[in-house]
Design a protein around this motif. Structure first.
Motif, PDB file in Angstrom:
ATOM      1  N   GLU A  21     -12.218  17.954  -9.776  1.00 45.05           N
ATOM      2  CA  GLU A  21     -11.209  18.758 -10.477  1.00 45.05           C
ATOM      3  C   GLU A  21     -10.665  19.874  -9.588  1.00 45.05           C
ATOM      4  N   LEU A  24      -8.268  18.255  -7.084  1.00 43.54           N
ATOM      5  CA  LEU A  24      -7.093  17.596  -7.653  1.00 43.54           C
ATOM      6  C   LEU A  24      -5.894  18.523  -7.807  1.00 43.54           C
ATOM      7  N   ASN A 142      -9.368  10.562  -8.700  1.00 42.07           N
ATOM      8  CA  ASN A 142      -8.797  10.817 -10.018  1.00 42.07           C
ATOM      9  C   ASN A 142      -8.925   9.580 -10.907  1.00 42.07           C
TER      10      ASN A 142
END
Length: 150
Positions: A21, A24, A142
């Protein structure tokens, strides 16, 4: 998928999802830029240029700094390159695209190579952006972790 494989998958997701996360947030920027866009040269002020200093985009430097704080960085990355016989950026992208979540070591090895070698030879960071290594790695992570495409 049997129960053992499912447990391993869940452990990996639990262990790495926070780091995924964090990284990303740089994916849209990495998709947008090209290698030349992330590096410029500072030649100093005045008539004579004695040395040219590469200057990198602040977003790239922030990504590298963030990546260094994650579990994706390992000094044993050459082992991954030997084990999978990785010789080119094409092969790196292929392995990233075909890797299963249980093969998280592929992501760790490839990301580590570019982040760590870039600290010694900064042109490696430009190559990682130019060859879309960072973007491909994050796209695939992802998909594996969150099963969605941005």
């Amino acid at each position: 998928m049997n129960e053992k494989e499912q447990n391993i998958r869940e452990q990996i997701i639990e262990q790495y999802s926070g780091d995924v996360e964090k990284l990303l947030k740089y994916l849209p920027w990495l998709r947008k830029v090209r290698g030349d866009d992330v590096e410029s040269t500072y030649e100093g002020e005045g008539m004579e240029t004695l040395i040219q200093i590469p200057v990198f985009d602040s977003t790239l430097l922030a990504f590298v700094k963030e990546a260094e704080k994650t579990q994706f960085i390992t000094k044993n990355y050459p082992y991954v390159y030997t084990r999978y016989r990785i010789k080119s950026p094409e092969m790196e992208r292929y392995l990233l695209r075909t890797a299963k979540i249980q093969e998280i070591d592929i992501f760790k090895g490839i990301i580590s190579k570019y982040v760590l070698e870039g600290k010694r030879r900064p042109a490696v960071w430009r190559a990682a952006v130019e060859e879309e290594i960072f973007a491909t790695a994050l796209d695939c992570l992802n998909m594996l972790f969150f099963r969605k495409k941005e």
